[in-house]
Write a protein that holds these residues in place. Structure first.
Motif, PDB file in Angstrom:
ATOM      1  N   LEU A 143       0.828  -1.213   0.000  1.00 32.90           N
ATOM      2  CA  LEU A 143       0.000   0.000   0.000  1.00 32.90           C
ATOM      3  C   LEU A 143       0.862   1.263   0.000  1.00 32.90           C
ATOM      4  O   LEU A 143       0.590   2.218  -0.731  1.00 32.90           O
ATOM      5  N   ALA A 144       1.910   1.251   0.837  1.00 31.08           N
ATOM      6  CA  ALA A 144       2.797   2.418   0.944  1.00 31.08           C
ATOM      7  C   ALA A 144       3.517   2.682  -0.372  1.00 31.08           C
ATOM      8  O   ALA A 144       3.655   3.830  -0.800  1.00 31.08           O
ATOM      9  N   GLU A 145       3.971   1.618  -1.019  1.00 32.10           N
ATOM     10  CA  GLU A 145       4.668   1.770  -2.309  1.00 32.10           C
ATOM     11  C   GLU A 145       3.733   2.365  -3.364  1.00 32.10           C
ATOM     12  O   GLU A 145       4.106   3.292  -4.097  1.00 32.10           O
ATOM     13  N   ALA A 146       2.509   1.842  -3.423  1.00 30.97           N
ATOM     14  CA  ALA A 146       1.539   2.339  -4.403  1.00 30.97           C
ATOM     15  C   ALA A 146       1.203   3.807  -4.149  1.00 30.97           C
ATOM     16  O   ALA A 146       1.121   4.610  -5.080  1.00 30.97           O
ATOM     17  N   ALA A 147       1.024   4.167  -2.862  1.00 27.92           N
ATOM     18  CA  ALA A 147       0.700   5.554  -2.511  1.00 27.92           C
ATOM     19  C   ALA A 147       1.853   6.495  -2.838  1.00 27.92           C
ATOM     20  O   ALA A 147       1.651   7.586  -3.385  1.00 27.92           O
ATOM     21  N   ALA A 148       3.071   6.067  -2.503  1.00 29.59           N
ATOM     22  CA  ALA A 148       4.256   6.899  -2.775  1.00 29.59           C
ATOM     23  C   ALA A 148       4.454   7.091  -4.274  1.00 29.59           C
ATOM     24  O   ALA A 148       4.731   8.200  -4.739  1.00 29.59           O
ATOM     25  N   ASP A 149       4.304   6.012  -5.048  1.00 27.28           N
ATOM     26  CA  ASP A 149       4.454   6.110  -6.502  1.00 27.28           C
ATOM     27  C   ASP A 149       3.407   7.040  -7.104  1.00 27.28           C
ATOM     28  O   ASP A 149       3.684   7.775  -8.064  1.00 27.28           O
ATOM     29  N   ALA A 150       2.209   7.021  -6.535  1.00 30.28           N
ATOM     30  CA  ALA A 150       1.123   7.853  -7.058  1.00 30.28           C
ATOM     31  C   ALA A 150       1.391   9.347  -6.902  1.00 30.28           C
ATOM     32  O   ALA A 150       0.915  10.151  -7.696  1.00 30.28           O
ATOM     33  N   ILE A 151       2.158   9.718  -5.871  1.00 34.78           N
ATOM     34  CA  ILE A 151       2.449  11.152  -5.656  1.00 34.78           C
ATOM     35  C   ILE A 151       3.874  11.526  -6.083  1.00 34.78           C
ATOM     36  O   ILE A 151       4.347  12.618  -5.812  1.00 34.78           O
ATOM     37  N   GLY A 152       4.561  10.584  -6.731  1.00 35.73           N
ATOM     38  CA  GLY A 152       5.900  10.870  -7.240  1.00 35.73           C
ATOM     39  C   GLY A 152       6.997  10.750  -6.206  1.00 35.73           C
ATOM     40  O   GLY A 152       8.110  11.249  -6.410  1.00 35.73           O
ATOM     41  N   ALA A 153       6.723  10.100  -5.074  1.00 37.84           N
ATOM     42  CA  ALA A 153       7.744   9.886  -4.037  1.00 37.84           C
ATOM     43  C   ALA A 153       8.457   8.561  -4.299  1.00 37.84           C
ATOM     44  O   ALA A 153       8.156   7.856  -5.260  1.00 37.84           O
ATOM     45  N   ASN A 154       9.399   8.221  -3.422  1.00 38.57           N
ATOM     46  CA  ASN A 154      10.187   6.998  -3.584  1.00 38.57           C
ATOM     47  C   ASN A 154       9.394   5.808  -3.033  1.00 38.57           C
ATOM     48  O   ASN A 154       9.362   5.562  -1.835  1.00 38.57           O
ATOM     49  N   GLY A 155       8.748   5.070  -3.933  1.00 37.22           N
ATOM     50  CA  GLY A 155       7.921   3.937  -3.517  1.00 37.22           C
ATOM     51  C   GLY A 155       8.706   2.838  -2.844  1.00 37.22           C
ATOM     52  O   GLY A 155       8.226   2.210  -1.903  1.00 37.22           O
ATOM     53  N   LEU A 156       9.926   2.603  -3.314  1.00 37.09           N
ATOM     54  CA  LEU A 156      10.754   1.548  -2.722  1.00 37.09           C
ATOM     55  C   LEU A 156      11.115   1.885  -1.282  1.00 37.09           C
ATOM     56  O   LEU A 156      11.072   1.018  -0.396  1.00 37.09           O
ATOM     57  N   LEU A 157      11.454   3.143  -1.015  1.00 37.47           N
ATOM     58  CA  LEU A 157      11.768   3.576   0.348  1.00 37.47           C
ATOM     59  C   LEU A 157      10.560   3.395   1.261  1.00 37.47           C
ATOM     60  O   LEU A 157      10.686   2.887   2.386  1.00 37.47           O
ATOM     61  N   ALA A 158       9.374   3.790   0.788  1.00 37.96           N
ATOM     62  CA  ALA A 158       8.152   3.636   1.585  1.00 37.96           C
ATOM     63  C   ALA A 158       7.875   2.163   1.874  1.00 37.96           C
ATOM     64  O   ALA A 158       7.500   1.794   2.999  1.00 37.96           O
ATOM     65  N   GLN A 159       8.089   1.318   0.882  1.00 38.64           N
ATOM     66  CA  GLN A 159       7.856  -0.116   1.051  1.00 38.64           C
ATOM     67  C   GLN A 159       8.788  -0.709   2.105  1.00 38.64           C
ATOM     68  O   GLN A 159       8.351  -1.449   2.989  1.00 38.64           O
ATOM     69  N   VAL A 160      10.065  -0.383   2.015  1.00 37.36           N
ATOM     70  CA  VAL A 160      11.048  -0.932   2.956  1.00 37.36           C
ATOM     71  C   VAL A 160      10.767  -0.445   4.379  1.00 37.36           C
ATOM     72  O   VAL A 160      10.838  -1.220   5.342  1.00 37.36           O
ATOM     73  N   CYS A 161      10.432   0.827   4.509  1.00 36.10           N
ATOM     74  CA  CYS A 161      10.088   1.351   5.847  1.00 36.10           C
ATOM     75  C   CYS A 161       8.901   0.619   6.437  1.00 36.10           C
ATOM     76  O   CYS A 161       8.870   0.322   7.625  1.00 36.10           O
ATOM     77  N   ALA A 162       7.914   0.323   5.597  1.00 31.84           N
ATOM     78  CA  ALA A 162       6.726  -0.415   6.067  1.00 31.84           C
ATOM     79  C   ALA A 162       7.089  -1.822   6.518  1.00 31.84           C
ATOM     80  O   ALA A 162       6.558  -2.337   7.495  1.00 31.84           O
ATOM     81  N   TYR A 163       8.021  -2.469   5.796  1.00 33.02           N
ATOM     82  CA  TYR A 163       8.444  -3.814   6.187  1.00 33.02           C
ATOM     83  C   TYR A 163       9.003  -3.844   7.602  1.00 33.02           C
ATOM     84  O   TYR A 163       8.821  -4.813   8.347  1.00 33.02           O
ATOM     85  N   TYR A 164       9.707  -2.783   7.986  1.00 31.34           N
ATOM     86  CA  TYR A 164      10.425  -2.765   9.268  1.00 31.34           C
ATOM     87  C   TYR A 164       9.685  -2.003  10.369  1.00 31.34           C
ATOM     88  O   TYR A 164      10.184  -1.925  11.482  1.00 31.34           O
ATOM     89  N   HIS A 165       8.522  -1.424  10.075  1.00 34.49           N
ATOM     90  CA  HIS A 165       7.942  -0.451  11.006  1.00 34.49           C
ATOM     91  C   HIS A 165       7.499  -1.054  12.332  1.00 34.49           C
ATOM     92  O   HIS A 165       7.410  -0.348  13.337  1.00 34.49           O
TER      93      HIS A 165
END
Length: 202
Positions: free
Chosen positions: A177-199
């Motif tokens: 979800l975080a990756e999709a949201a970040a990609d939709a607004i032009g942010a770094n989707g991979l960074l959001a995804q990795v942060c979510a994995y470890y949160h």
């Protein structure tokens, strides 16, 4: 520095791997900084080789091709692809330069093309070889490093999958979800995804 060292044995400047520096800057910082660095580097290299506009033209073309080919790095093969594209554009730029000078079918032309091939080969090895040490020295987290963190088989994530499978499933779903949201607004989707994995760890 590379240009100064290489000039002792190779007087034309076409073998200096300036594109490797531009590609590394694009990966480690961003495209804008890489473009500025590319301009400064190619100007300085052309000055070192007797203000050669041919060197400036060819090196600039290779650097631009490398930078524009490496906007998103999701696998190590992307770096190799950028180096190959820079080399191909280098061949085209040298051919155009030789055509403009009227020396396309001379011995020097073949030598210059071989030097561009060697330049591309150096870039192919220098970019992945220098990336990891530069990441550590400057404390920069690149997409390559994020991909290593996102590996579900690494020690922390595999432990979480075994010991707390519900949290692991939640984290992975949140990562999507975080990756999709970040990609939709032009942010770094991979960074959001990795942060979510470890949160939830800790």
């Amino acid at each position: 520095f590379a240009g100064a060292v290489i000039s002792m044995s190779e007087p034309t400047g076409y073998v200096v791997p300036a594109a490797a520096g531009a590609i590394l800057l694009a990966i480690l910082v961003n495209t804008r900084v890489a473009m500025i660095g590319r301009l400064l580097t190619t100007v300085l290299i052309s000055i070192a080789y007797d203000y050669s506009w041919g060197v400036f033209l060819v090196q600039s073309a290779m650097c631009l091709a490398g930078v524009f080919s490496i906007r998103v790095v999701r696998r190590r093969s992307d770096m190799a692809r950028a180096s190959v594209k820079a080399t191909v554009i280098g061949f085209v730029a040298v051919s155009a330069y030789l055509l403009a000078m009227g020396t396309l079918f001379s011995e020097d032309a073949l030598r210059m093309l071989l030097l561009i091939g060697l330049n591309g080969l150096l870039c192919l090895f220098l970019v992945p070889g220098l990336l990891s040490p530069l990441e550590r020295v400057f404390g920069i987290t690149t997409d390559i490093q994020l991909l290593e963190y996102s590996d579900l088989n690494n020690e922390i994530l595999s432990r979480m999958a075994i010991e707390i499978p519900a949290t692991n499933a939640h984290s992975q779903r949140l990562g999507q979800l975080a990756e999709a949201a970040a990609d939709a607004i032009g942010a770094n989707g991979l960074l959001a995804q990795v942060c979510a994995y470890y949160h939830d760890i800790g």
